[in-house]
Motif scaffolding. Structure first.
Motif, PDB file in Angstrom:
ATOM      1  N   THR A  40       0.813  -1.228   0.000  1.00 14.47           N
ATOM      2  CA  THR A  40       0.000   0.000   0.000  1.00 14.47           C
ATOM      3  C   THR A  40       0.839   1.267   0.000  1.00 14.47           C
ATOM      4  O   THR A  40       0.286   2.361   0.090  1.00 14.47           O
ATOM      5  CB  THR A  40      -0.924   0.006   1.234  1.00 14.47           C
ATOM      6  N   ILE A  41       2.168   1.136  -0.084  1.00 12.83           N
ATOM      7  CA  ILE A  41       3.034   2.322   0.017  1.00 12.83           C
ATOM      8  C   ILE A  41       2.754   3.311  -1.106  1.00 12.83           C
ATOM      9  O   ILE A  41       2.570   4.512  -0.869  1.00 12.83           O
ATOM     10  CB  ILE A  41       4.518   1.903   0.023  1.00 12.83           C
ATOM     11  N   PHE A  42       2.705   2.824  -2.344  1.00  8.99           N
ATOM     12  CA  PHE A  42       2.549   3.731  -3.481  1.00  8.99           C
ATOM     13  C   PHE A  42       1.076   4.009  -3.807  1.00  8.99           C
ATOM     14  O   PHE A  42       0.772   5.014  -4.437  1.00  8.99           O
ATOM     15  CB  PHE A  42       3.270   3.159  -4.702  1.00  8.99           C
ATOM     16  N   THR A  43       0.199   3.129  -3.385  1.00 11.97           N
ATOM     17  CA  THR A  43      -1.228   3.407  -3.592  1.00 11.97           C
ATOM     18  C   THR A  43      -1.729   4.474  -2.628  1.00 11.97           C
ATOM     19  O   THR A  43      -2.733   5.128  -2.891  1.00 11.97           O
ATOM     20  CB  THR A  43      -2.055   2.119  -3.406  1.00 11.97           C
ATOM     21  N   THR A  44      -1.020   4.628  -1.496  1.00 12.40           N
ATOM     22  CA  THR A  44      -1.384   5.667  -0.521  1.00 12.40           C
ATOM     23  C   THR A  44      -0.251   6.683  -0.388  1.00 12.40           C
ATOM     24  O   THR A  44      -0.008   7.210   0.697  1.00 12.40           O
ATOM     25  CB  THR A  44      -1.666   5.032   0.855  1.00 12.40           C
ATOM     26  N   ALA A  45       0.432   6.946  -1.508  1.00 10.22           N
ATOM     27  CA  ALA A  45       1.590   7.853  -1.469  1.00 10.22           C
ATOM     28  C   ALA A  45       1.215   9.268  -1.063  1.00 10.22           C
ATOM     29  O   ALA A  45       2.005   9.986  -0.455  1.00 10.22           O
ATOM     30  CB  ALA A  45       2.273   7.861  -2.835  1.00 10.22           C
ATOM     31  N   GLY A  46      -0.003   9.687  -1.398  1.00 17.14           N
ATOM     32  CA  GLY A  46      -0.435  11.030  -1.024  1.00 17.14           C
ATOM     33  C   GLY A  46      -0.826  11.160   0.429  1.00 17.14           C
ATOM     34  O   GLY A  46      -1.052  12.278   0.908  1.00 17.14           O
ATOM     35  N   GLN A  47      -0.905  10.065   1.124  1.00 16.23           N
ATOM     36  CA  GLN A  47      -1.268  10.069   2.546  1.00 16.23           C
ATOM     37  C   GLN A  47       0.001   9.898   3.378  1.00 16.23           C
ATOM     38  O   GLN A  47       0.629   8.851   3.365  1.00 16.23           O
ATOM     39  CB  GLN A  47      -2.248   8.928   2.839  1.00 16.23           C
ATOM     40  N   LEU A  48       0.385  10.944   4.069  1.00 13.27           N
ATOM     41  CA  LEU A  48       1.650  10.921   4.805  1.00 13.27           C
ATOM     42  C   LEU A  48       1.585  10.008   6.025  1.00 13.27           C
ATOM     43  O   LEU A  48       2.458   9.150   6.216  1.00 13.27           O
ATOM     44  CB  LEU A  48       2.040  12.336   5.235  1.00 13.27           C
ATOM     45  N   ILE A  49       0.562  10.161   6.838  1.00 10.63           N
ATOM     46  CA  ILE A  49       0.452   9.393   8.077  1.00 10.63           C
ATOM     47  C   ILE A  49      -0.229   8.052   7.787  1.00 10.63           C
ATOM     48  O   ILE A  49      -1.327   8.022   7.205  1.00 10.63           O
ATOM     49  CB  ILE A  49      -0.358  10.153   9.149  1.00 10.63           C
ATOM     50  N   PRO A  50       0.385   6.936   8.152  1.00 12.44           N
ATOM     51  CA  PRO A  50      -0.254   5.621   7.913  1.00 12.44           C
ATOM     52  C   PRO A  50      -1.527   5.466   8.738  1.00 12.44           C
ATOM     53  O   PRO A  50      -1.630   5.997   9.851  1.00 12.44           O
ATOM     54  CB  PRO A  50       0.818   4.623   8.368  1.00 12.44           C
ATOM     55  N   GLU A  51      -2.491   4.750   8.166  1.00 14.21           N
ATOM     56  CA  GLU A  51      -3.715   4.465   8.920  1.00 14.21           C
ATOM     57  C   GLU A  51      -3.409   3.542  10.096  1.00 14.21           C
ATOM     58  O   GLU A  51      -4.041   3.615  11.147  1.00 14.21           O
ATOM     59  CB  GLU A  51      -4.763   3.826   8.001  1.00 14.21           C
TER      60      GLU A  51
END
Length: 281
Positions: A40-51
């Motif tokens: 999920t690193i690049f699919t959530t690249a725009g999200q700085l803080i991990p869920e």
């Protein structure tokens, strides 16, 4: 006028803060991504803080490759960096003392050659150096990464120390000569102890450069068990198959920690060494 100065200061600090955040964002993104799931690193690249913060990347990354843990790579980097740094600092100090205090024919030519060596791209010497070390049988060993630095090959440190020594009053040398000190005694008992700030500064820079050195290790080290951290990180990326970017980011984060700690705790020596090296007595 006071309000204008205050507004200028506010604008200045806002601009500096914005540029600082822009520059540090990639590092923060890498650190935060090391706590995400690899898929999920690049699919959530725009999200700085991990869920959800996970430590699997650190566990998998520390296992290393082919039975060699990543701790071995850290030990390799530490050995190379420390030994090369000690050799660089002491050899540069000796050469700088000779150029700053001793009088001999050809001194100016050597100083000019040293300055020219600082302007020479390292890539120009890459092939002849490799052929030389291959003839010596040093390839796939730490010798090319350590031995050359014990002969003051980095002109920056020599020049930095030479300027520092020139700022030390020569009256100290003359007083030592009256007491019977030779050039070696003057260097060992007077000059070298006074060089502590610039020695620490040079040591910090040398350690950082050797720790981050990727190209030299890529050229001369073939055995993966001898890889330093800078080279071992590329093992996580395999264009022919899958790449574990999560583990790569996790180990890259750990590899940055020594440099960050050095800068945080020793930054005053960096400033002191560079600032005092330009002073004249």
């Amino acid at each position: 006028m006071k309000k204008v100065k205050m507004y200028r200061k506010i604008i200045y600090h806002v601009i500096v803060t914005i540029f600082g955040l822009i520059m540090i964002y990639p590092l923060v993104w890498m650190i935060m991504s090391s706590f995400k799931d690899t898929n999920t690193i690049f699919t959530t690249a725009g999200q700085l803080i991990p869920e959800e913060f996970i430590l699997d990347n650190y566990i998998n990354g520390w296992k290393g490759f082919a039975g060699v843990s990543f701790g071995t790579f850290f030990k390799n980097s530490l050995f190379i960096s420390v030994v090369a740094t000690v050799g660089t600092v002491f050899s540069s100090a000796i050469v700088a003392y000779g150029l700053a205090r001793c009088k001999f024919k050809g001194k100016r030519i050597l100083v000019v050659a040293m300055l020219l060596s600082m302007m020479l791209p390292a890539q120009v010497l890459m092939i002849p150096q490799y052929l030389w070390y291959q003839k010596l049988g040093w390839v796939n060993s730490y010798m090319p990464l350590i031995v050359p630095y014990c002969f003051a090959i980095q002109g920056f440190f020599t020049y930095l120390m030479m300027n520092f020594i020139q700022g030390i009053p020569k009256e100290l040398d003359e007083a030592a000569k009256i007491d019977g000190c030779s050039y070696y005694g003057i260097f060992g008992r007077i000059i070298f102890p006074l060089m502590l700030p610039v020695l620490i500064t040079s040591g910090i820079f040398s350690f950082m450069w050797r720790w981050d050195d990727f190209l030299s290790a890529l050229l001369y080290i073939n055995d993966s068990s001898k890889y330093p951290v800078s080279l071992a990180l590329k093992l996580f990326s395999d264009p022919g198959s899958s790449s574990d970017y999560g583990a790569m980011f996790a180990m890259a984060t750990l590899s940055v920690l020594p440099i960050m700690l050095i800068f945080i705790f020793l930054q005053k020596y960096i400033v002191e060494g560079i600032s005092t090296s330009g002073l004249k007595g």
